[in-house]
Design an enzyme around this catalytic site. Structure first.
Site, PDB file in Angstrom:
ATOM      1  CE1 TYR A 224      42.699  34.294  49.530  1.00 38.76           C
ATOM      2  CE2 TYR A 224      40.674  35.462  50.312  1.00 38.76           C
ATOM      3  CZ  TYR A 224      41.908  35.442  49.647  1.00 38.76           C
ATOM      4  OH  TYR A 224      42.308  36.710  49.321  1.00 38.76           O
TER       5      TYR A 224
ATOM      6  CE  LYS B 206      47.383  33.714  34.202  1.00 36.32           C
ATOM      7  NZ  LYS B 206      47.614  34.951  33.233  1.00 36.32           N
TER       8      LYS B 206
ATOM      9  CG  ASP C 114      46.681  37.929  33.209  1.00 32.79           C
ATOM     10  OD1 ASP C 114      45.476  37.543  32.928  1.00 32.79           O
ATOM     11  OD2 ASP C 114      47.490  37.531  32.344  1.00 32.79           O
TER      12      ASP C 114
ATOM     13  CG  ASP D  98      40.164  39.211  49.207  1.00 34.66           C
ATOM     14  OD1 ASP D  98      39.431  40.174  49.529  1.00 34.66           O
ATOM     15  OD2 ASP D  98      40.889  38.823  49.996  1.00 34.66           O
TER      16      ASP D  98
END
Ligand code: NAD
Length: 365
Positions: free
Chosen positions: A124, A191, A224, A248
């Protein structure tokens, strides 16, 4: 002590929920001095900008603000006031508590999660290259020169910068928040197994910071797996700290777990200022109808009280709101089992009910 607060009513239904919130905050007995600063679409017409400098100056001076939602019209070129406020004041921590209150319709009970989202970096950051731009070729050459694969010619590119500085300050913020609010565990969500130099850096820094907070449990989770865990057993999680994109997405997921937008508060906090606002937007189709739910902004006001150390007032306000929600009488249409329920009350009547409930709780105590 009188607290001076920059008060930004916003536009659309913002001014209605902001006024309801202001009345409830005043009724806690905490003395406030409001510096009312208008911003948004109506101000764009009058002052040529939706975010006049005076609003930023006020926030820099008071270091504390509460804000109703502000519309971002599509296709006019006027950039989001909300994003501009976060960027200009470097409000790097986005705080999103997600808590179950009996009476709010939801599939889950007993959730009390606080998400701490990094607000300035990651995908972002806004560093992007359009398909066809000459820079794509240059970046592709750089990739090949560094022993990595070339980019296809028709590639568009968004960069994902994560710095040690940015990671350290957000993880520290999460641990400080946990300590100040009697929380037991911080979970870093990344991740890192795939993106070793960005999420991996975030995680390495999180481990270092965690070592300075031995009183708080530290846990690592891949994003995940986190999504599945949140859906299966959300009650196991406490404070989550995440880079921007995952923050987000998971904050909306978590808001959904506890009943959605009507009750989801938020805060954007930095070293220069802290700005409290509901997660939802300006719901423009209901403007002027005294219809929408003010509770998300009221809960944001409760976070403001906690932030300034007015814990007793925050507790009183939360108990009163929880009772009004549990009773289910003086709530807006969106909190009724049937949205067309004629007994639903309006925005200002929710404020009346909460103010009366605070008085009742004071008498009972
Ligand atoms: P929205 O949150 O305004 O509305 C989404 C849905 O939720 C609508 O059906 C709306 O009626 C309902 N809703 C929202 N708040 C409600 C409330 N308090 N009580 C009852 N129902 C409520 O989202 P949107 O329609 O995508 O956005 C409208 C405008 O708000 C856009 O211009 C958007 O850019 C802006 N926005 C501002 C902020 C902010 O100021 N921080 C955040 C999100 C969106």
């Amino acid at each position: 002590m009188v607290h001076e607060v920059t008060f930004i009513p916003g536009d659309g239904t913002g001014p209605e929920i902001a006024e309801a919130t202001r009345r409830v905050l005043e009724a806690t007995g905490v003395p406030f001095q409001w510096d009312v600063q208008h911003a948004g679409v109506d101000i764009m017409e009058k002052e040529g900008t939706p975010l006049p400098n005076r609003v930023l100056e006020s926030l820099r001076r008071t270091k504390l603000g509460i804000k109703g939602p502000i519309t971002t019209p599509i296709g006019t070129g006027f950039r989001s006031v909300n994003v501009a406020l976060r960027k200009t004041l470097d409000l790097y921590a986005c705080l999103r508590p997600c808590k179950s209150y009996p009476g709010v319709r939801s599939r889950y009970q007993g959730i009390d999660i606080v998400l701490v989202r990094e607000n300035t970096e990651d995908l972002y950051a806004g560093i992007e290259f359009e398909k066809g731009s000459p820079y794509i070729r240059q970046i592709s050459d750089l990739c090949v020169a560094s022993g990595q694969q070339a980019l296809r010619e028709d590639t568009g590119l968004s960069l994902k910068p994560i710095s040690e500085f940015g990671a350290r300050r957000i993880v520290k913020f999460a641990f400080e928040y946990a300590r100040a609010h009697g929380r037991k565990k911080v979970t870093a969500v990344t991740k890192a197994n795939i993106m070793k130099y960005t999420d991996g850096l975030f995680l390495a820094v999180a481990r270092q910071v965690a070592a300075d907070y031995r009183d708080i449990q530290f846990e690592e989770m891949l994003v995940d797996n986190m999504c599945m865990q949140l859906v299966q057993k959300p009650e196991l999680y406490d404070v989550l700290v995440l880079p921007n994109l995952y923050g987000d997405i998971l904050s909306d997921l978590s808001a959904g777990l506890v009943g959605g937008l009507g009750v989801a508060p938020g805060a954007n906090i930095g070293d220069q200022a802290a700005l409290f606002e509901p997660v939802h937007g300006s719901a423009p189709k209901y403007t002027g109808q005294n219809k929408v739910n003010p509770m998300a902004m009221m809960f944001s006001g409760m976070l403001l009280l906690q932030h300034i150390g007015e814990t007793a007032a925050a507790g009183l306000m939360e108990r009163a709101m929880a009772e009004v929600i549990r009773e289910g009488k003086s709530v807006t249409y969106d909190m009724k089992p049937d949205r067309n329920d004629p007994t639903a009350v309006g925005t200002s009547q929710v404020a009346d009910a909460i103010i009366a409930k605070m008085e009742e709780l004071r008498v009972r105590a």
